[in-house]
Design a protein around this motif. Structure first.
Motif, PDB file in Angstrom:
ATOM      1  N   ARG A 417     -30.105  38.726  71.168  1.00 38.70           N
ATOM      2  CA  ARG A 417     -29.121  39.186  72.327  1.00 38.70           C
ATOM      3  C   ARG A 417     -27.956  39.724  71.445  1.00 38.70           C
ATOM      4  O   ARG A 417     -27.526  39.349  70.263  1.00 38.70           O
ATOM      5  CB  ARG A 417     -28.935  38.545  73.406  1.00 38.70           C
ATOM      6  N   ASP A 450     -31.633  47.862  71.734  1.00 30.71           N
ATOM      7  CA  ASP A 450     -32.356  47.184  72.755  1.00 30.71           C
ATOM      8  C   ASP A 450     -33.043  45.777  71.778  1.00 30.71           C
ATOM      9  O   ASP A 450     -34.016  45.887  71.050  1.00 30.71           O
ATOM     10  CB  ASP A 450     -33.357  47.658  73.392  1.00 30.71           C
ATOM     11  N   ASN A 452     -34.119  43.092  72.492  1.00 34.46           N
ATOM     12  CA  ASN A 452     -35.178  42.682  73.317  1.00 34.46           C
ATOM     13  C   ASN A 452     -36.659  43.090  72.470  1.00 34.46           C
ATOM     14  O   ASN A 452     -37.403  42.370  72.305  1.00 34.46           O
ATOM     15  CB  ASN A 452     -35.523  42.860  74.519  1.00 34.46           C
ATOM     16  N   THR A 453     -36.526  44.136  72.067  1.00 35.69           N
ATOM     17  CA  THR A 453     -37.581  44.637  71.270  1.00 35.69           C
ATOM     18  C   THR A 453     -37.994  43.979  69.861  1.00 35.69           C
ATOM     19  O   THR A 453     -39.044  43.960  69.280  1.00 35.69           O
ATOM     20  CB  THR A 453     -37.384  46.162  70.682  1.00 35.69           C
TER      21      THR A 453
END
Length: 506
Positions: A417, A450, A452-453
């Motif tokens: 994050r 992003d 999260n990828t």
């Protein structure tokens, strides 16, 4: 690893002050991507102190107080900027007149020396910093850097000998946005010469000179505005181009500046089609309109030649000569449309300044010249690894024992994050075979919008790097990433998916 006695400059003492200067002077490092490189690669990981003397060799300038030391070459080189102007001498007239420099223009590979070491040296001396440091890119080929073994080396002397200096200068500054890496191809080069120079500029000049001789006995009529319905648009275009050209040149956006000039050239060519001077010449009551068209075309070419002077020196002179002008360089503030000299006679017959090239023939010629420098395909005979010049970004050779101290491990991203109030940092939670998950902060947020990828990705980490705090959080190692030299984009180095977490890489 070289061990020697050296004096050190405590660069780390100035790190915060330097970053603050960057923030207060956003124009200091251009293009901005260079500033990001300096922060990410050298300052944010912890700015190291600099060895400023050497004792393992004796070439160089001796340190007066300790002559067995010689001054590190970059200290000597950088101070030349001010000592050459008389700094710290009996006569500082030139130093006081010319320093600080408006701009240091350097290759991207030495930006670090000019934007970290040099500013800190000046800060320590209490002297003003240069107003701007511009790091330009490299000229590459489609398959990467030029290399004789690849058969892709293009020598500028060959291009200049066959096509002239100005076409090459134009191509390099028009096709490659200054500050970025650019790719040279024979096809693109010849295309630029044919379409931009021969068709657009060359034909405009040829047609204008021919029509002034045919319709006006070679004398450029006096300027009058708004005679035809198209005059105002052409003169307005010229005025706007001059303004935008100046802005682009001030920013060293040379490709944009040249594009602006070609906006005027394109508008002048369109103006011919709109006004149709060959029809005006057949009507006696259209003499005023015909004269206006001729002077507007001549004036457009005069403005064009003046704007081209910094890039295409020979071309500008040729245009002036065919227009019958002896034009001196003029400041852009003084450049106005409608000031073509009275009673000027153009040349009786203009020679094409850029003859059109046979594209297939010329592309083949350049490719053949590139191939002449290629090595034999049987490189096993000629290859001598001991003659290989090893390239290193760090410029620091290490021994195996030093490398063996670094522990690389496979780690799996459990969570990722953005760090609050830190635009560049990502917070990684990693499973790496420890008693529990470890945390690493990495300044790669701009390349992974992003985060999260990245979850589930197997990465390579430096596992035994001393933990340090960043933005109040602990960072327990480093994640390896690679930088694309053409785009500057960073990409995490991934480990094989089948490897267990904590596996040692050796």
């Amino acid at each position: 690893m070289i061990h020697e006695e050296s004096y050190f400059f405590r660069m780390s003492k100035y790190a915060d002050r330097l970053v603050e200067y960057y923030e207060e002077h956003p124009e200091f490092i251009q293009p901005e991507s260079r500033k990001n490189e300096m922060l990410r690669n050298f300052i944010e990981p912890g700015l190291e102190d600099l060895a400023v003397s050497r004792t393992t060799f004796n070439w160089g300038i001796p340190v007066n107080s300790d002559p067995k030391h010689v001054v590190y070459v970059w200290i000597d080189a950088l101070t030349n900027y001010i000592t050459a102007l008389g700094y710290a001498s009996d006569d500082q007239t030139n130093f006081e007149k010319f320093w600080p420099a408006d701009v240091h223009m350097v290759g991207k590979e030495i930006v670090r020396f000019h934007t970290i070491y040099w500013p800190i040296m000046l800060m320590a001396l209490g002297l003003p910093l240069p107003k701007e440091v511009f790091g330009h890119g490299w000229l590459l080929m489609k398959d990467g850097k030029m290399s004789k073994s690849k058969g892709n080396v293009v020598y500028p002397e060959m291009l200049v000998e066959r096509y002239g200096l100005d076409p090459l200068r134009y191509y390099l500054l028009r096709s490659v946005p200054f500050g970025s890496d650019g790719v040279f191809t024979p096809e693109d080069f010849i295309s630029r010469v044919n379409y931009d120079l021969a068709n657009d500029l060359g034909n405009l000049l040829n047609r204008t000179i021919a029509m002034i001789n045919k319709y006006c006995d070679g004398i450029v009529p006096d300027y009058a505005s708004k005679v035809t319905p198209y005059d105002s648009e052409l003169s307005t275009t010229a005025a706007n181009v001059v303004g935008r050209y100046r802005e682009a040149m001030d920013k060293m956006e040379f490709s944009t500046a040249l594009s602006e000039i070609w906006t005027l050239i394109a508008r002048a060519n369109k103006y011919i089609d709109e006004t149709e001077p060959w029809k005006l010449a057949k009507e006696e009551d259209k003499t005023a309109e015909l004269n206006s068209v001729m002077v507007h075309l001549a004036e457009s070419l005069r403005i064009t030649a003046i704007l081209l002077q910094p890039v295409m020196i020979e071309t500008s002179t040729k245009v002036f000569k065919q227009l019958g002008l002896d034009e001196e360089p003029k400041g852009l503030q003084e450049l106005r449309f409608g000031e073509f000299p009275h009673n000027t006679k153009v040349v009786a017959k203009g020679d094409p300044i850029f003859p059109r090239l046979d594209a297939e023939t010329e592309v083949a010629y350049i490719q053949n010249k590139m191939a002449e420098g290629a090595k034999s395909e049987d490189t096993s005979v000629k290859w001598d690894p001991e003659q290989t010049e090893l390239v290193s970004e760090k410029n620091k050779e290490i021994k195996y024992e030093d490398f063996d101290k670094v522990e690389l491990k496979v780690a799996e991203v459990i969570d990722c994050r953005k760090v609050e109030n830190a635009d560049k940092l990502l917070q990684f939670r990693l499973a790496s075979g420890d008693s529990q998950d470890r945390q690493i902060l990495s300044g790669i947020a701009e390349f992974y919008p992003d985060p999260n990828t990245l979850i589930g990705t197997k990465v390579v980490i430096v596992a035994n790097l001393k933990p340090r705090r960043m933005r109040g959080q602990i960072s327990q190692g480093m994640i390896l990433s690679a930088e694309n030299p053409e785009t500057g984009k960073l990409q995490i180095v991934e480990a094989p998916k089948g490897m267990p977490n904590g596996a040692v890489i050796s």
